[in-house]
Design an enzyme around this catalytic site. Structure first.
Site, PDB file in Angstrom:
ATOM      1  N   ASP A  31       0.832  -1.209   0.000  1.00 46.50           N
ATOM      2  CA  ASP A  31       0.000   0.000   0.000  1.00 46.50           C
ATOM      3  C   ASP A  31       0.868   1.261   0.000  1.00 46.50           C
ATOM      4  OD1 ASP A  31      -2.374   1.376  -0.033  1.00 46.50           O
ATOM      5  OD2 ASP A  31      -2.788   1.166   2.108  1.00 46.50           O
ATOM      6  N   HIS A  48       2.565   3.007  -8.947  1.00 45.19           N
ATOM      7  CA  HIS A  48       2.378   1.572  -9.218  1.00 45.19           C
ATOM      8  C   HIS A  48       3.597   1.024  -9.957  1.00 45.19           C
ATOM      9  CE1 HIS A  48      -1.622   1.977  -7.742  1.00 45.19           C
ATOM     10  NE2 HIS A  48      -2.108   2.614  -8.790  1.00 45.19           N
ATOM     11  N   LEU A 143      10.347 -20.889  -3.467  1.00 45.84           N
ATOM     12  CA  LEU A 143       9.322 -19.998  -2.908  1.00 45.84           C
ATOM     13  C   LEU A 143       8.013 -20.078  -3.701  1.00 45.84           C
ATOM     14  CD1 LEU A 143       8.717 -17.498  -0.961  1.00 45.84           C
ATOM     15  CD2 LEU A 143       9.358 -16.080  -2.927  1.00 45.84           C
TER      16      LEU A 143
HETATM   17  C1  IPE Z   1      -5.664  -2.772  -0.398  1.00 42.41           C
HETATM   18  O1  IPE Z   1      -5.289  -1.452  -0.443  1.00 42.41           O
HETATM   19  C2  IPE Z   1      -5.569  -3.422  -1.753  1.00 42.41           C
HETATM   20  C3  IPE Z   1      -4.232  -3.587  -2.322  1.00 42.41           C
HETATM   21  C4  IPE Z   1      -3.102  -3.257  -1.738  1.00 42.41           C
HETATM   22  C5  IPE Z   1      -4.166  -4.169  -3.619  1.00 42.41           C
HETATM   23  P1  IPE Z   1      -6.328  -0.257  -0.643  1.00 42.41           P
HETATM   24  O2  IPE Z   1      -5.510   0.980  -0.724  1.00 42.41           O
HETATM   25  O3  IPE Z   1      -7.223  -0.544  -1.786  1.00 42.41           O
HETATM   26  O4  IPE Z   1      -7.188  -0.306   0.713  1.00 42.41           O
HETATM   27  P2  IPE Z   1      -7.985   0.849   1.469  1.00 42.41           P
HETATM   28  O5  IPE Z   1      -8.945   1.430   0.478  1.00 42.41           O
HETATM   29  O6  IPE Z   1      -6.981   1.862   1.913  1.00 42.41           O
HETATM   30  O7  IPE Z   1      -8.646   0.165   2.623  1.00 42.41           O
HETATM   31  C1  IPE Z   2      -1.510   0.129  -3.406  1.00 41.66           C
HETATM   32  O1  IPE Z   2      -1.307   1.489  -3.464  1.00 41.66           O
HETATM   33  C2  IPE Z   2      -1.716  -0.495  -4.775  1.00 41.66           C
HETATM   34  C3  IPE Z   2      -3.098  -0.867  -5.071  1.00 41.66           C
HETATM   35  C4  IPE Z   2      -4.098  -0.776  -4.242  1.00 41.66           C
HETATM   36  C5  IPE Z   2      -3.353  -1.391  -6.403  1.00 41.66           C
HETATM   37  P1  IPE Z   2      -2.520   2.511  -3.539  1.00 41.66           P
HETATM   38  O2  IPE Z   2      -2.881   2.700  -4.976  1.00 41.66           O
HETATM   39  O3  IPE Z   2      -3.625   2.077  -2.659  1.00 41.66           O
HETATM   40  O4  IPE Z   2      -1.844   3.840  -2.986  1.00 41.66           O
HETATM   41  P2  IPE Z   2      -2.444   4.838  -1.912  1.00 41.66           P
HETATM   42  O5  IPE Z   2      -2.919   4.036  -0.740  1.00 41.66           O
HETATM   43  O6  IPE Z   2      -3.566   5.568  -2.571  1.00 41.66           O
HETATM   44  O7  IPE Z   2      -1.303   5.743  -1.555  1.00 41.66           O
HETATM   45 MG    MG Z   3      -4.062   2.337  -0.709  1.00 44.74          MG
END
Ligand code: IPE
Ligand code: IPE
Ligand code: MG
Length: 257
Positions: A31, A48, A143
């Site tokens: 995240d 990403h 792994l």
């Molecule tokens: C969870 O992260 C999903 C992934 C890392 C793929 P999100 O960024 O979507 O979750 P919330 O919205 O903060 O709970």
């Molecule tokens: C995690 O990073 C990747 C996915 C959920 C695909 P985010 O896209 O949720 O990035 P933030 O949380 O908005 O910074």
């Molecule tokens: Mg996120």
């Protein structure tokens, strides 16, 4: 990439890890990509893209530490609610990433497995790539890299419940045979051990519907590091935090004599 046979002990030794108390299964909520990009005045997709290097360093670190299973969350069942352009980007990005890097994972003896709902709206091109990547690495013995894609914990449990209902309706299973093993056997990856260590990056402290069954007794470690800044050293720091925990599983530890 290193083929140095002493590498495993190097990373563990640098962080004071005991090799006989390694977690078997580490799950990561990757995240913070969007915030990482925003800090640089860049669009979210740049975050990403930058996360790819972090993922592959985490894979290398997992191999060095001798983990059995690493489960990473690439796309949630709720991520479809994001802007169309970001969803489309993430679909293409994940497909391309697998296409570009599957041979490298294969050479590292990594077995790739996807968990999540594979049906639409996952584009056919992504589904085909998933099947190809899994097939390519199916015989590997190192792994296990599980990629949670179009994954939701409630969806997984719902799918298991539906499979049980179908078996009961068909007379293959009696209602009183529905126990924890019956549910476990119908999860997306029944052969994987429960999650020992769950890591979430970016400072958020929630599960967001990840691996609800599998994390029942997982140790939770939250790090402020944004996913694109994650690497094997940070993974080892998370394992160090894990090794400092006292896992009791509901029991009382015998007082020292
Ligand atoms: C969870 O992260 C999903 C992934 C890392 C793929 P999100 O960024 O979507 O979750 P919330 O919205 O903060 O709970
Ligand atoms: C995690 O990073 C990747 C996915 C959920 C695909 P985010 O896209 O949720 O990035 P933030 O949380 O908005 O910074
Ligand atoms: Mg996120």
């Amino acid at each position: 990439m290193t083929a140095d046979p002493t590498a495993r002990t190097d990373l563990a030794a640098r962080h004071g890890l005991s090799t006989d108390r390694m977690p078997r299964h580490v799950a990561i909520i990757m995240d913070g990509n969007g915030r990482w990009a925003a800090q640089r005045g860049e669009p979210r997709r740049v975050g990403h893209t930058a996360g790819e290097a972090a993922l592959f360093d985490a894979v290398e670190g997992s191999i060095e530490l001798g983990l059995e299973v690493l489960t990473v969350w690439a796309f949630s069942t709720d991520n479809w609610k994001r802007p169309k352009a970001e969803v489309a980007f993430l679909m293409d990005f994940n497909r391309d990433l697998l296409r570009r890097r599957a041979h490298e994972l294969d050479e590292r003896n990594v077995r790739v497995r996807f968990i999540g709902r594979r049906e639409r709206p996952v584009p056919r091109a992504v589904r085909d790539e998933i099947a190809w990547g899994e097939g390519l690495t199916a015989d590997n013995t190192g792994l296990v890299l599980q990629v949670a894609f179009n994954y939701g914990g409630r969806a997984e449990l719902t799918d298991a419940a539906r499979a049980i209902a179908a078996d009961v309706a068909a007379g293959r299973l009696a209602p009183d045979q529905v126990d924890e093993d019956a549910i476990r056997e119908r999860l997306y990856a029944p052969s994987a051990p429960d999650v020992d260590l769950l890591v979430r990056t970016s400072g958020e402290q929630r599960l967001s519907n990840y691996l609800l069954w599998e994390t029942a007794y997982a140790e939770l470690v939250f790090t402020e590091v944004l996913w694109p800044d994650f690497d094997r050293e940070e993974l080892a720091r998370c394992v160090a935090a894990y090794q400092g925990r006292d896992r009791r599983f509901g029991r009382v530890h015998q007082p020292p004599r």
